[in-house]
Design an enzyme around this catalytic site. Structure first.
Site, PDB file in Angstrom:
ATOM      1  CE  LYS A  22      -2.769   0.862   3.513  1.00 37.62           C
ATOM      2  NZ  LYS A  22      -2.806   2.303   4.140  1.00 37.62           N
ATOM      3  NE  ARG A  27       6.273   6.598   0.843  1.00 35.43           N
ATOM      4  CZ  ARG A  27       5.504   6.322   1.938  1.00 35.43           C
ATOM      5  NH1 ARG A  27       4.278   5.653   1.613  1.00 35.43           N
ATOM      6  NH2 ARG A  27       5.665   6.790   2.949  1.00 35.43           N
ATOM      7  N   GLY A  94      -4.657   8.195   5.352  1.00 33.82           N
ATOM      8  CA  GLY A  94      -3.810   9.065   6.005  1.00 33.82           C
ATOM      9  C   GLY A  94      -2.689   9.516   5.315  1.00 33.82           C
ATOM     10  NE  ARG A 122      -5.339   8.423  11.113  1.00 32.46           N
ATOM     11  CZ  ARG A 122      -4.696   7.389  10.190  1.00 32.46           C
ATOM     12  NH1 ARG A 122      -5.117   6.907   9.127  1.00 32.46           N
ATOM     13  NH2 ARG A 122      -3.301   7.176  10.505  1.00 32.46           N
ATOM     14  CB  SER A 167       5.314   9.650  11.471  1.00 31.12           C
ATOM     15  OG  SER A 167       4.270   9.990  10.535  1.00 31.12           O
ATOM     16  CD  GLN A 169       0.552   8.353   7.212  1.00 28.15           C
ATOM     17  OE1 GLN A 169       0.085   9.267   7.784  1.00 28.15           O
ATOM     18  NE2 GLN A 169      -0.105   7.282   6.618  1.00 28.15           N
ATOM     19  CG  ASP A 328       0.316   0.141   9.461  1.00 26.79           C
ATOM     20  OD1 ASP A 328       0.074   1.013  10.210  1.00 26.79           O
ATOM     21  OD2 ASP A 328       0.863   0.423   8.479  1.00 26.79           O
ATOM     22  NE  ARG A 401      -2.692  -1.839   8.189  1.00 26.48           N
ATOM     23  CZ  ARG A 401      -2.443  -2.508   7.067  1.00 26.48           C
ATOM     24  NH1 ARG A 401      -2.743  -3.679   6.720  1.00 26.48           N
ATOM     25  NH2 ARG A 401      -2.175  -1.754   6.036  1.00 26.48           N
TER      26      ARG A 401
HETATM   27  C1  S3P Z   1       2.448   4.851   6.144  1.00 25.37           C
HETATM   28  C2  S3P Z   1       3.115   5.303   7.410  1.00 25.37           C
HETATM   29  C3  S3P Z   1       2.384   4.776   8.754  1.00 25.37           C
HETATM   30  C4  S3P Z   1       1.513   3.687   8.640  1.00 25.37           C
HETATM   31  C5  S3P Z   1       0.693   4.006   7.554  1.00 25.37           C
HETATM   32  C6  S3P Z   1       1.240   4.128   6.034  1.00 25.37           C
HETATM   33  C7  S3P Z   1       3.145   5.363   5.104  1.00 25.37           C
HETATM   34  O1  S3P Z   1       1.783   5.833   9.353  1.00 25.37           O
HETATM   35  O2  S3P Z   1       1.001   3.267   9.973  1.00 25.37           O
HETATM   36  O3  S3P Z   1      -0.426   2.745   7.416  1.00 25.37           O
HETATM   37  O4  S3P Z   1       2.859   4.804   3.832  1.00 25.37           O
HETATM   38  O5  S3P Z   1       3.936   6.308   5.036  1.00 25.37           O
HETATM   39  P1  S3P Z   1       2.703   7.039  10.111  1.00 25.37           P
HETATM   40  O6  S3P Z   1       3.549   7.750   9.250  1.00 25.37           O
HETATM   41  O7  S3P Z   1       1.687   7.691  10.798  1.00 25.37           O
HETATM   42  O8  S3P Z   1       3.464   6.303  11.263  1.00 25.37           O
END
Ligand code: S3P
Length: 440
Positions: A22, A27, A94, A122, A167, A169, A328, A401
């Site tokens: 995913k 990306r 997210g 969130r 993180s 993200q 995750d 999940r």
């Molecule tokens: C992700 C980063 C993680 C993960 C999410 C996917 C990503 O989140 O929990 O399912 O693709 O960068 P965080 O960056 O909030 O930890």
């Protein structure tokens, strides 16, 4: 409401090819859209989250073609996106919201991002704060630190950002904005989070650096960039999806499951270490077939075939820098812990509270419903394993999940288990239940 009934099982057997990763699928579309030329993506995850990302970029004028065996993204360059008409719908995702915020900060048009009820509750302050300190102009429309987010054109400067959380993200949002900045940008995080952005952006031609410091903190840097170049990307299988079948193979007695082409990037593969610490029987196959890419690389991402055989598990302690590499997977790890002998302690995982649901609460509630003794803590949980789980009605709270983890728990339980709102698995694994049933 969609519900799925799960029956106790013995002897799961077969081969599973889990869908594309995913994080990497998101990306590949994002970077392909802001690159020049066509990006060809194979094994793209056709889950709801990644389709949200595709639709957002289509709304900004990017031609994205879904062929039977590939997704073609006709990139228009770093400044080739056009102003979307209306709100960009990020659904439950997210990753779409936070990474897109970084890209949109560098555009010369106004945009608004909004998602479903879970997404819009969130925390987005974690990206708004560093991006705004770069010169972005992002505001939370309701002024509550959450989406909807309105992003106005701004002039971006490079920063050295110290993130309080590990993180990917947050890191990715800042690095993507750094492409559009007038100087170098770096992000330091307390522990290394998944590094797909660093690997893939480097492949697209950006100048990216990364390293882990002696104290375990990690730094990633990027230079401003004039152009990215379209790539061919073969997305490896998602270890986060494989995790349910690894667990099923381990906790359902008499099972033997072969998982094909699983991404094993060390920043994602914490679950494999935990399985080993719990005494699991995992074999990494290294056969020289087109399917088995063990020890080879897919666009900088290692993959392997993994053979899982059931056996007895014991409790363990999961803490510290391994947490971001399995964040995750904690719901399914908790299920394994419930089936293992002894106590499992999970700590340093307060991030669980801000996922699609508060996963400390949703895991605790559902494990208790199945008769497991579990104590939630501020940053994790303590699970007393070893008692056979009892079938129960599971509330997924629309968290994919949670639905998948407890479907596996249901197979190892006595009696029937009913998963509420089971269709939420579409977010990351639309064929999950069919694949699970195919092993019986
Ligand atoms: C992700 C980063 C993680 C993960 C999410 C996917 C990503 O989140 O929990 O399912 O693709 O960068 P965080 O960056 O909030 O930890």
């Amino acid at each position: 409401m969609s519900v799925k009934t799960i029956y106790p099982k013995k002897g799961l057997k077969g081969e599973v090819r889990v869908p594309g990763d995913k994080s990497i699928s998101h990306r590949s579309v994002m970077f392909g859209s802001i690159a020049s030329g066509t990006t060809e993506i194979t094994n793209f995850l056709q889950g709801a989250d990644c389709l949200s990302t595709i639709r957002c970029f289509q709304k900004m004028g990017i031609e994205i073609e879904q062929k039977p065996d590939a997704v073609l993204v006709r990139g228009r360059g770093l400044y080739g996106l056009s102003a979307p008409e209306g709100t960009l719908d990020v659904g439950n995702s997210g990753t779409t919201t936070r990474l897109l915020s970084g890209i949109l900060s560098g555009q010369d048009f106004t945009s608004v991002l909004s998602g479903d009820a879970s997404l819009n509750s969130r925390p987005m302050g974690r990206v708004m704060s560093p991006l705004n300190s770069m010169g972005a102009r992002i505001e939370s429309v309701r002024n509550d630190g959450c989406a909807p987010l309105r992003i106005e054109p701004g002039v971006l400067h490079g920063i050295d950002y110290r993130s309080p959380v590990a993180s990917a993200q947050v890191k990715s949002a800042v690095l993507l904005a750094g492409l559009y900045a007038d100087g170098n940008t770096s992000v330091t995080e307390p522990a290394l989070s998944r590094n797909h952005t660093e690997l893939m952006l480097g492949g697209f031609g950006a100048e990216v650096s990364s390293g882990v410091l002696k104290d375990g903190s990690a730094v990633a840097g990027i230079r401003p960039c004039k152009q990215l170049y379209g790539q061919k990307i073969r997305v490896p299988g998602d270890i986060s999806s494989a995790a349910y079948f690894i667990a099923a193979g381990l906790v359902v007695p008499g099972s033997e499951i072969l998982l094909r082409n699983v991404g094993t990037n060390p920043t994602r593969a914490g679950i494999l270490k935990v399985c080993e610490a719990m005494g699991a029987d995992l074999t990494y196959l290294d056969r020289n077939t087109a399917d088995c890419q063990a020890k080879q690389e897919t666009g900088g991402e290692p993959t392997a075939d993994i053979l899982v055989r059931s056996g007895s598990l014991h409790g363990t302690v999961i803490e510290g820098s391994i947490i971001p590499t399995l964040i995750d997977e904690i719901p399914i790890i908790a299920v394994m812990a419930a089936c293992a002998e002894g106590t499992t302690v999970i700590r340093d995982a307060a991030e669980l509270k801000v996922k699609e649901t508060n996963r400390i609460d949703t895991v605790t509630e559902n494990l208790k419903a199945m008769g497991c003794s579990v104590t939630p803590t501020e940053d994790g949980m303590v699970i007393e394993g070893g008692k056979t789980l009892a079938g129960a009605r599971i509330r997924s709270y629309l968290d994919h999940r949670i639905a998948m983890a407890f479907a596996v728990a249901g197979m190892a339980a006595e009696g029937e288990t009913v998963i509420e709102d089971s269709q939420c698995v579409d977010v990351s694994y639309p064929d999950f239940f069919a694949t699970l049933e195919s092993l019986s």
